[in-house]
Design an enzyme around this catalytic site. Structure first.
Site, PDB file in Angstrom:
ATOM      1  CG  HIS A 184      -4.031  -3.358   2.656  1.00 44.00           C
ATOM      2  ND1 HIS A 184      -3.079  -2.961   3.565  1.00 44.00           N
ATOM      3  CD2 HIS A 184      -4.605  -2.233   2.175  1.00 44.00           C
ATOM      4  CE1 HIS A 184      -3.087  -1.639   3.650  1.00 44.00           C
ATOM      5  NE2 HIS A 184      -3.994  -1.166   2.814  1.00 44.00           N
ATOM      6  CB  CYS A 235      -0.986  -0.043   1.151  1.00 39.12           C
ATOM      7  SG  CYS A 235      -2.343   1.165   0.972  1.00 39.12           S
ATOM      8  CD  GLU A 247      -2.198  -6.082   5.171  1.00 39.44           C
ATOM      9  OE1 GLU A 247      -2.501  -4.893   5.392  1.00 39.44           O
ATOM     10  OE2 GLU A 247      -1.574  -6.446   4.144  1.00 39.44           O
TER      11      GLU A 247
END
Length: 216
Positions: free
Chosen positions: A197, A85, A199
């Site tokens: 992202h 990001c 994650e």
């Protein structure tokens, strides 16, 4: 045991990134740490730059914490470096976010606003938030293929600016936002950037992170 270091420069969702990497490295004998220590960064086998917020603030914190040179030296070592990001955006040469600002210049290019209108002047929401299907560049190298980026793979984004590489060869993937192709991934040699992202991208994101840890 190998070590992956997540750089703490005061911005970013460090612990969710750490948890995701720990899950992916569970069977790989890899230790995951969060650090702002230049010596630990230097000795790491993998480096991750997370980040949420403004480009100018990120570069200010990196410079004020004396992290710019250690990050650039790690990048020149040939060991895998991943920006996520905002961490991807600061890999660029410069950004137009709230003025003109210099980045790490690890992948030549600039960060620009994604635009709040289409070519026909119809509006679109900014920031771009949510799950998007990515379009992967064709004829990418074997190194890129190791990154587990797949056509129409769904991953999670939240951003208003995106990375425009100077060299088309450094562009890996995009997604369609209205009638504009928005950068989703970039790569130059051992340096990789994901605008999304991983994650927060469920099983797809975990597979992408795991593939990063498989790079030798």
């Amino acid at each position: 045991m190998k070590q992956i270091s997540i750089v703490d420069y005061g911005l970013g969702n460090l612990f969710s990134v750490k948890q995701a990497l720990e899950f992916c490295s569970n069977s790989k004998d890899i230790n995951v740490v969060i650090t702002s220590s230049p010596s630990i960064i230097k000795e790491s086998d993998y480096l991750v730059l997370p980040g949420v917020g403004a480009f100018e603030n990120a570069m200010h914190e990196i410079i004020s914490r004396d992290l710019k040179d250690p990050i650039k030296k790690f990048a020149s070592s040939g060991k895998p470096l991943l920006g996520i990001c905002l961490g991807m955006q600061i890999l660029a040469s410069s950004s137009e976010e709230f003025g003109q600002h210099q980045g790490l210049n690890l992948i030549p290019g600039k960060v620009s606003h994604i635009g709040d209108t289409n070519s026909d002047n119809s509006p679109r929401k900014v920031p771009s938030i949510g799950w998007k299907n990515i379009n992967v560049k064709q004829n990418i190298s074997s190194f890129n293929n190791a990154l587990s980026l797949h056509e129409n793979q769904s991953v999670y984004f939240v951003h208003s600016f995106h990375f425009l590489p100077e060299d088309e060869r450094h562009f890996l993937a995009s997604y369609d936002y209205g009638d504009t192709k928005i950068s989703a991934a970039v790569q130059k040699d051992n340096i990789i950037g994901y605008q999304f992202h991983p994650e927060k991208s469920g099983q797809n994101g975990l597979k992408i992170l795991e593939s990063f840890l498989n790079i030798q």
